[in-house]
Design a protein around this motif. Sequence first.
Motif, PDB file in Angstrom:
ATOM      1  N   GLN A 175      -7.417  -3.857 -15.155  1.00  0.00           N
ATOM      2  CA  GLN A 175      -8.351  -4.365 -14.145  1.00  0.00           C
ATOM      3  C   GLN A 175      -7.662  -5.359 -13.212  1.00  0.00           C
ATOM      4  O   GLN A 175      -7.807  -5.285 -11.987  1.00  0.00           O
ATOM      5  CB  GLN A 175      -9.547  -5.015 -14.830  1.00  0.00           C
ATOM      6  N   MET A 176      -6.885  -6.282 -13.771  1.00  0.00           N
ATOM      7  CA  MET A 176      -6.227  -7.302 -12.953  1.00  0.00           C
ATOM      8  C   MET A 176      -5.116  -6.700 -12.088  1.00  0.00           C
ATOM      9  O   MET A 176      -5.000  -7.025 -10.896  1.00  0.00           O
ATOM     10  CB  MET A 176      -5.667  -8.408 -13.846  1.00  0.00           C
ATOM     11  N   ALA A 193       0.815  -1.213   0.000  1.00  0.00           N
ATOM     12  CA  ALA A 193       0.000   0.000   0.000  1.00  0.00           C
ATOM     13  C   ALA A 193       0.848   1.263   0.000  1.00  0.00           C
ATOM     14  O   ALA A 193       0.383   2.335  -0.404  1.00  0.00           O
ATOM     15  CB  ALA A 193      -0.932   0.005   1.204  1.00  0.00           C
ATOM     16  N   ALA A 194       2.109   1.156   0.439  1.00  0.00           N
ATOM     17  CA  ALA A 194       2.979   2.325   0.504  1.00  0.00           C
ATOM     18  C   ALA A 194       3.694   2.598  -0.818  1.00  0.00           C
ATOM     19  O   ALA A 194       4.312   3.655  -0.982  1.00  0.00           O
ATOM     20  CB  ALA A 194       4.009   2.137   1.607  1.00  0.00           C
ATOM     21  N   ALA A 195       3.608   1.666  -1.758  1.00  0.00           N
ATOM     22  CA  ALA A 195       4.300   1.833  -3.033  1.00  0.00           C
ATOM     23  C   ALA A 195       3.592   2.864  -3.912  1.00  0.00           C
ATOM     24  O   ALA A 195       2.406   3.153  -3.742  1.00  0.00           O
ATOM     25  CB  ALA A 195       4.376   0.496  -3.766  1.00  0.00           C
ATOM     26  N   LEU A 196       4.328   3.394  -4.868  1.00  0.00           N
ATOM     27  CA  LEU A 196       3.727   4.262  -5.872  1.00  0.00           C
ATOM     28  C   LEU A 196       2.793   3.439  -6.753  1.00  0.00           C
ATOM     29  O   LEU A 196       2.957   2.210  -6.869  1.00  0.00           O
ATOM     30  CB  LEU A 196       4.817   4.900  -6.731  1.00  0.00           C
ATOM     31  N   PRO A 197       1.823   4.073  -7.406  1.00  0.00           N
ATOM     32  CA  PRO A 197       0.952   3.326  -8.324  1.00  0.00           C
ATOM     33  C   PRO A 197       1.757   2.620  -9.408  1.00  0.00           C
ATOM     34  O   PRO A 197       2.745   3.173  -9.910  1.00  0.00           O
ATOM     35  CB  PRO A 197       0.057   4.419  -8.923  1.00  0.00           C
ATOM     36  N   ALA A 198       1.374   1.418  -9.745  1.00  0.00           N
ATOM     37  CA  ALA A 198       2.055   0.678 -10.807  1.00  0.00           C
ATOM     38  C   ALA A 198       1.837   1.366 -12.145  1.00  0.00           C
ATOM     39  O   ALA A 198       0.881   2.122 -12.335  1.00  0.00           O
ATOM     40  CB  ALA A 198       1.529  -0.755 -10.856  1.00  0.00           C
ATOM     41  N   ALA A 199       2.745   1.110 -13.085  1.00  0.00           N
ATOM     42  CA  ALA A 199       2.657   1.708 -14.417  1.00  0.00           C
ATOM     43  C   ALA A 199       2.708   0.622 -15.487  1.00  0.00           C
ATOM     44  O   ALA A 199       3.359  -0.414 -15.315  1.00  0.00           O
ATOM     45  CB  ALA A 199       3.784   2.711 -14.632  1.00  0.00           C
ATOM     46  N   LEU A 200       2.023   0.886 -16.590  1.00  0.00           N
ATOM     47  CA  LEU A 200       1.997  -0.019 -17.740  1.00  0.00           C
ATOM     48  C   LEU A 200       2.649   0.689 -18.910  1.00  0.00           C
ATOM     49  O   LEU A 200       2.136   1.700 -19.405  1.00  0.00           O
ATOM     50  CB  LEU A 200       0.557  -0.397 -18.082  1.00  0.00           C
ATOM     51  N   GLN A 201       3.806   0.182 -19.332  1.00  0.00           N
ATOM     52  CA  GLN A 201       4.533   0.817 -20.435  1.00  0.00           C
ATOM     53  C   GLN A 201       3.998   0.323 -21.781  1.00  0.00           C
ATOM     54  O   GLN A 201       3.941  -0.879 -22.042  1.00  0.00           O
ATOM     55  CB  GLN A 201       6.027   0.522 -20.340  1.00  0.00           C
ATOM     56  N   THR A 243      -2.872  -4.412  -6.802  1.00  0.00           N
ATOM     57  CA  THR A 243      -2.143  -3.349  -6.106  1.00  0.00           C
ATOM     58  C   THR A 243      -3.045  -2.462  -5.248  1.00  0.00           C
ATOM     59  O   THR A 243      -2.578  -1.805  -4.322  1.00  0.00           O
ATOM     60  CB  THR A 243      -1.408  -2.445  -7.109  1.00  0.00           C
ATOM     61  N   GLY A 244      -4.341  -2.409  -5.594  1.00  0.00           N
ATOM     62  CA  GLY A 244      -5.257  -1.549  -4.859  1.00  0.00           C
ATOM     63  C   GLY A 244      -5.162  -0.088  -5.231  1.00  0.00           C
ATOM     64  O   GLY A 244      -5.721   0.770  -4.539  1.00  0.00           O
ATOM     65  N   GLN A 245      -4.462   0.231  -6.349  1.00  0.00           N
ATOM     66  CA  GLN A 245      -4.326   1.601  -6.804  1.00  0.00           C
ATOM     67  C   GLN A 245      -4.557   1.678  -8.306  1.00  0.00           C
ATOM     68  O   GLN A 245      -4.291   0.712  -9.036  1.00  0.00           O
ATOM     69  CB  GLN A 245      -2.921   2.138  -6.512  1.00  0.00           C
ATOM     70  N   ALA A 246      -5.027   2.848  -8.768  1.00  0.00           N
ATOM     71  CA  ALA A 246      -5.215   3.058 -10.204  1.00  0.00           C
ATOM     72  C   ALA A 246      -3.861   3.061 -10.901  1.00  0.00           C
ATOM     73  O   ALA A 246      -2.902   3.685 -10.434  1.00  0.00           O
ATOM     74  CB  ALA A 246      -5.939   4.378 -10.454  1.00  0.00           C
ATOM     75  N   ILE A 247      -3.783   2.362 -12.008  1.00  0.00           N
ATOM     76  CA  ILE A 247      -2.529   2.225 -12.737  1.00  0.00           C
ATOM     77  C   ILE A 247      -2.232   3.498 -13.534  1.00  0.00           C
ATOM     78  O   ILE A 247      -3.127   4.298 -13.825  1.00  0.00           O
ATOM     79  CB  ILE A 247      -2.591   0.990 -13.659  1.00  0.00           C
ATOM     80  N   ILE A 248      -0.977   3.703 -13.868  1.00  0.00           N
ATOM     81  CA  ILE A 248      -0.545   4.812 -14.717  1.00  0.00           C
ATOM     82  C   ILE A 248      -0.182   4.260 -16.091  1.00  0.00           C
ATOM     83  O   ILE A 248       0.463   3.209 -16.194  1.00  0.00           O
ATOM     84  CB  ILE A 248       0.668   5.531 -14.099  1.00  0.00           C
TER      85      ILE A 248
END
Length: 229
Positions: free
Chosen positions: A156-157, A123-131, A162-167
């Motif tokens: 969606q998956m 939960a403390a990590a930055l939002p994940a990103a999809l390149q 991660t519980g956060q909106a992806i970038i």
Amino acid sequence: MQGWSGKAKNRLMLALAASALAFALVYALVTHWAPSRSRYPVQGVDVSQKQGRINWAAVSSDEINFAYLQATEGADFHDTTFQKNWEGTEKNHIRHGAYHVFTLCRLARDQASNFIAHVPRDAAALPAALQLRLQGNCDDRPDRAVVLKEIATFVQMAEAHTGQAIILYLAADFDNYYDVSSAINRKLWLRSMAVPPSFGARGWALWQASALRRVAGIEGPVNWNVVRP
């Protein structure tokens, strides 16, 4: 230089020295350039195993506010340095997040499963990103509707994990071809060397401004990014 006069030789040597100095100055400028800190106070790197072993203690002393770490690519590949980079950034109090490199040749659900298997739920990590980029991708170019559906599946998956909106980490070639930024409403991380991005359906949240930055603790050039205030 046989047959040259002493003056001609001296002029040549001076010209070569001047060229070498000019090259050194340009190299130093390019490899240490970054957008203005007064305008963009939050700046950081994104890395992969291409950078080799990273000394994150040294990195933390070089005005680094965050680091994005490649975790996976496609359905089978995982970055061999990801776990150490995750632990190293955490130990040295550098905010960190993971990113996945999307391929057009594999199903999104398999790619997302690969990502989920290697990225901790934190939960403390930055939002994940999809390149998303065409350069370096496979040769397949599916229809836009298919690609958008696949990206939505990955998003969606990954977000459920991660519980956060992806970038969306977009290169211009991919967005120009598939117009992802107008179809999927997520924050944009746009790649544009030296000048702010001029593509994308809306304003960017992160900007990759350089791929040539040199940073303490990292051998060779590294991607440099800024956060929009």
